[in-house]
Each structure stands twice: as structure tokens, then as C-alpha cells.
Design an enzyme around this catalytic site. Sequence first.
Site, PDB file in Angstrom:
ATOM      1  N   GLY A 220       2.140   2.531  10.746  1.00 15.79           N
ATOM      2  CA  GLY A 220       3.105   3.617  10.592  1.00 15.79           C
ATOM      3  C   GLY A 220       3.794   4.027  11.884  1.00 15.79           C
ATOM      4  O   GLY A 220       4.450   5.062  11.949  1.00 15.79           O
TER       5      GLY A 220
ATOM      6  N   GLY B 233       2.799  -0.935   4.279  1.00 13.84           N
ATOM      7  CA  GLY B 233       2.875   0.472   3.906  1.00 13.84           C
ATOM      8  C   GLY B 233       4.321   0.911   3.739  1.00 13.84           C
ATOM      9  O   GLY B 233       4.953   0.670   2.705  1.00 13.84           O
ATOM     10  N   GLY B 234       4.871   1.523   4.780  1.00 13.84           N
ATOM     11  CA  GLY B 234       6.213   2.101   4.721  1.00 13.84           C
ATOM     12  C   GLY B 234       7.280   1.190   4.130  1.00 13.84           C
ATOM     13  O   GLY B 234       8.087   1.624   3.289  1.00 13.84           O
TER      14      GLY B 234
ATOM     15  N   GLU C  33      -7.098   4.992   7.535  1.00 12.83           N
ATOM     16  CA  GLU C  33      -6.836   6.405   7.197  1.00 12.83           C
ATOM     17  C   GLU C  33      -8.032   7.011   6.471  1.00 12.83           C
ATOM     18  O   GLU C  33      -8.315   8.203   6.621  1.00 12.83           O
ATOM     19  CB  GLU C  33      -5.534   6.508   6.379  1.00 12.83           C
ATOM     20  CG  GLU C  33      -4.317   6.301   7.276  1.00 12.83           C
ATOM     21  CD  GLU C  33      -3.093   5.720   6.587  1.00 12.83           C
ATOM     22  OE1 GLU C  33      -3.032   5.724   5.345  1.00 12.83           O
ATOM     23  OE2 GLU C  33      -2.199   5.240   7.314  1.00 12.83           O
TER      24      GLU C  33
ATOM     25  N   SER D 144       3.005  -1.843  10.398  1.00 10.59           N
ATOM     26  CA  SER D 144       4.452  -1.900  10.630  1.00 10.59           C
ATOM     27  C   SER D 144       5.072  -3.261  10.311  1.00 10.59           C
ATOM     28  O   SER D 144       5.964  -3.731  11.015  1.00 10.59           O
ATOM     29  CB  SER D 144       4.786  -1.482  12.065  1.00 10.59           C
ATOM     30  OG  SER D 144       4.388  -0.133  12.279  1.00 10.59           O
TER      31      SER D 144
ATOM     32  N   GLU E  56      -5.769  -4.610  10.513  1.00  9.43           N
ATOM     33  CA  GLU E  56      -4.759  -3.571  10.702  1.00  9.43           C
ATOM     34  C   GLU E  56      -5.057  -2.802  11.989  1.00  9.43           C
ATOM     35  O   GLU E  56      -5.832  -1.832  11.964  1.00  9.43           O
ATOM     36  CB  GLU E  56      -4.777  -2.607   9.523  1.00  9.43           C
ATOM     37  CG  GLU E  56      -4.417  -3.254   8.206  1.00  9.43           C
ATOM     38  CD  GLU E  56      -3.786  -2.237   7.261  1.00  9.43           C
ATOM     39  OE1 GLU E  56      -2.688  -2.496   6.781  1.00  9.43           O
ATOM     40  OE2 GLU E  56      -4.388  -1.174   7.033  1.00  9.43           O
TER      41      GLU E  56
ATOM     42  N   HIS F  80      -9.752   1.356   4.643  1.00  9.92           N
ATOM     43  CA  HIS F  80      -8.496   1.583   5.362  1.00  9.92           C
ATOM     44  C   HIS F  80      -8.730   2.583   6.497  1.00  9.92           C
ATOM     45  O   HIS F  80      -9.507   3.532   6.337  1.00  9.92           O
ATOM     46  CB  HIS F  80      -7.429   2.110   4.394  1.00  9.92           C
ATOM     47  CG  HIS F  80      -6.065   2.096   4.996  1.00  9.92           C
ATOM     48  ND1 HIS F  80      -5.639   3.071   5.872  1.00  9.92           N
ATOM     49  CD2 HIS F  80      -5.048   1.212   4.896  1.00  9.92           C
ATOM     50  CE1 HIS F  80      -4.412   2.788   6.276  1.00  9.92           C
ATOM     51  NE2 HIS F  80      -4.032   1.665   5.698  1.00  9.92           N
TER      52      HIS F  80
ATOM     53  N   ASN G  83       0.873  -1.175   0.000  1.00  9.99           N
ATOM     54  CA  ASN G  83       0.000   0.000   0.000  1.00  9.99           C
ATOM     55  C   ASN G  83       0.910   1.225   0.000  1.00  9.99           C
ATOM     56  O   ASN G  83       1.460   1.584   1.027  1.00  9.99           O
ATOM     57  CB  ASN G  83      -0.895  -0.031   1.249  1.00  9.99           C
ATOM     58  CG  ASN G  83      -1.750   1.215   1.374  1.00  9.99           C
ATOM     59  OD1 ASN G  83      -1.809   2.035   0.451  1.00  9.99           O
ATOM     60  ND2 ASN G  83      -2.422   1.360   2.503  1.00  9.99           N
ATOM     61  N   TRP G  84       1.030   1.835  -1.167  1.00  6.03           N
ATOM     62  CA  TRP G  84       1.976   2.957  -1.295  1.00  6.03           C
ATOM     63  C   TRP G  84       1.418   4.256  -0.719  1.00  6.03           C
ATOM     64  O   TRP G  84       2.117   5.262  -0.653  1.00  6.03           O
ATOM     65  CB  TRP G  84       2.375   3.150  -2.758  1.00  6.03           C
ATOM     66  CG  TRP G  84       3.397   2.161  -3.238  1.00  6.03           C
ATOM     67  CD1 TRP G  84       4.065   1.238  -2.472  1.00  6.03           C
ATOM     68  CD2 TRP G  84       3.890   2.001  -4.571  1.00  6.03           C
ATOM     69  NE1 TRP G  84       4.933   0.523  -3.262  1.00  6.03           N
ATOM     70  CE2 TRP G  84       4.841   0.974  -4.551  1.00  6.03           C
ATOM     71  CE3 TRP G  84       3.612   2.632  -5.786  1.00  6.03           C
ATOM     72  CZ2 TRP G  84       5.527   0.560  -5.704  1.00  6.03           C
ATOM     73  CZ3 TRP G  84       4.283   2.221  -6.937  1.00  6.03           C
ATOM     74  CH2 TRP G  84       5.238   1.199  -6.883  1.00  6.03           C
ATOM     75  N   LYS G  85       0.127   4.269  -0.386  1.00  6.71           N
ATOM     76  CA  LYS G  85      -0.507   5.480   0.155  1.00  6.71           C
ATOM     77  C   LYS G  85      -0.220   6.683  -0.766  1.00  6.71           C
ATOM     78  O   LYS G  85      -0.150   6.510  -1.973  1.00  6.71           O
ATOM     79  CB  LYS G  85      -0.041   5.710   1.593  1.00  6.71           C
ATOM     80  CG  LYS G  85      -0.260   4.457   2.452  1.00  6.71           C
ATOM     81  CD  LYS G  85      -0.108   4.677   3.913  1.00  6.71           C
ATOM     82  CE  LYS G  85      -0.344   3.361   4.642  1.00  6.71           C
ATOM     83  NZ  LYS G  85      -0.291   3.494   6.099  1.00  6.71           N
TER      84      LYS G  85
HETATM   85  P1  PGA Z   1       2.561   0.544   7.620  1.00  6.47           P
HETATM   86  O1  PGA Z   1       1.126   0.717   6.929  1.00  6.47           O
HETATM   87  O2  PGA Z   1       3.124  -0.758   7.101  1.00  6.47           O
HETATM   88  O3  PGA Z   1       3.353   1.743   7.200  1.00  6.47           O
HETATM   89  O4  PGA Z   1       2.317   0.473   9.089  1.00  6.47           O
HETATM   90  C1  PGA Z   1       0.281  -0.364   6.705  1.00  6.47           C
HETATM   91  C2  PGA Z   1      -1.039   0.092   6.138  1.00  6.47           C
HETATM   92  O5  PGA Z   1      -1.553   1.125   6.583  1.00  6.47           O
HETATM   93  O6  PGA Z   1      -1.610  -0.553   5.237  1.00  6.47           O
END
Ligand code: PGA
Length: 250
Positions: A170, A230-231, A97, A209, A164, A95, A9-11
Amino acid sequence: MMRNFIAANWKMNMTIPEARQFLHGFIPTVQSVQEDDIIIAPPFTALYAVANAIQGTNIGLAAQDTFWEEQGAYTGEVSPRMLRDAGCQYVIVGHSERRQYFSEDDVVVNRKIRATKESGLGVIFCVGESLEEREADKTFDVIKREVEAGLVEVSFEKLVVAYEPIWAIGTGKTATVEQAQEVHAFIRKILYNVYGDNADEIRIIYGGSVTADNVDNLMSSQDINGALVGGASLKPESFSRIVHFKKDIS
Ligand code: PGA
């Protein structure tokens, strides 16, 4: 054997040239992976370019969000039909967010899931509790509510559920394998209630994470069928290492 599902997930990261550069480094390192699904979810603006760059490879494409209508006067929105047209096979829906910054509630999430499925695309459906909810012992109530509300009138095909925990996204604070396994097993039980034996086909993946350092441990858990990253998915080396996870059975 269930195929694991490893998604990036590149956001709101990656321009088109950056995405191309990532893929240039990443694709050759994962070519040999046949037994698992590898999915990349770039921002909308890079979808088509990524679709072209991964053509003929073992990598699939997902969008990070969608709207529930097929077309019309909805300035700024993108429909499942358009995402399919751009080359997507999946859409991430719900998600945290989106729920947090864009006020998406369970009803909105359910609408988006249904519209996505109706267009023939698969769904990566995200659920998870906040730190306050976990500390107040409400984790299972929240998960039950989100899963059941999100899946009203949704069939089991091409459905992936992502657990999640919001406090792990994050933050560098990964859930322990025990914490994740406990919730994954709980989600699996709800899915059996909703879908009967068809629930066997639904992958339940973990996000929050995930890194090259903890993926082996997480993926060794019985009910964890993949990861939403994500990251650590923004660098070809680290996402490649995650895709090449090794089950840690020590
Ligand atoms: P993260 O994000 O790996 O940076 O914690 C995961 C996500 O929100 O899908």
C-alpha cells in the site's frame, strides 16, 4: 508448467453492489485466460454474492481470514467450514495487516492454516519483513521463522505462499525484481527442506504495490509464480491488465 496464481485482495473494500459492478466489467475481459488461476478475495459480507456471480467462470473465490475452530461460541468469528459453505476455495492467512493490527503471531497463523487445510480449502499464506527488519539485515531470518513456524504439520497440497514485504504494501514502493527474486528463491529452498520434491508444486507469489505498470517485470522473474494485489485490484481495468501480464524478457 506451473499455473500462475493471480489473486485480488480487496481488504475492507467493496459493498455487495460494488462487487457485482466490478465483476460485470471484469469477467468478460478475462474469460480467455485458461493457463493461470484468477482468485478474488472480497470481504466476508460479499463472499456469497461474489460466489454466485462467478459461478461457471474461470474465477475462484478466497476469504481474507478465518478462525481455527469449526463452530461454537466464538462471537464474531467465521470458520473454514463456513467459508467453504459460502463458496470459497482458498483463505488468505497471516497477512501482515492481521499480524500488525490483530496481534496474530506465528502460532495463531499456523493454527489457522491447519484448520483451513483440514476443511479442504487451500491457503494463501503470507510472510514478509518490515522496513526495520530489512534495514537491520534480518529479512532472511524473519522469512525463515515465519515460513517454518507457519507450516508446522501442514501438507503441501493447495498451498500458496505469498511474499509480501511490509514496506511495499500500500505504499507504492514495490520491491525490485532482484529483491523479490532473492527472497522467493530463499523461500523455495525452505520449502524443499520441508517438502522435498513436492515443493515444486507450491506457487510462491509476490505482493506489495503490484500494478498494471510493474507486473510484467515482476512476473518475468523465475521464482515469482503470481501476484497478490491489493489497491490495484479494486478497478476492473487495472486488475484485468494484471491478469493479462506479459513476461518481459528484454
Ligand atoms: P497492495 O496490497 O497491492 O495495495 O500493496 C497488497 C496486499 O496487502 O496483499
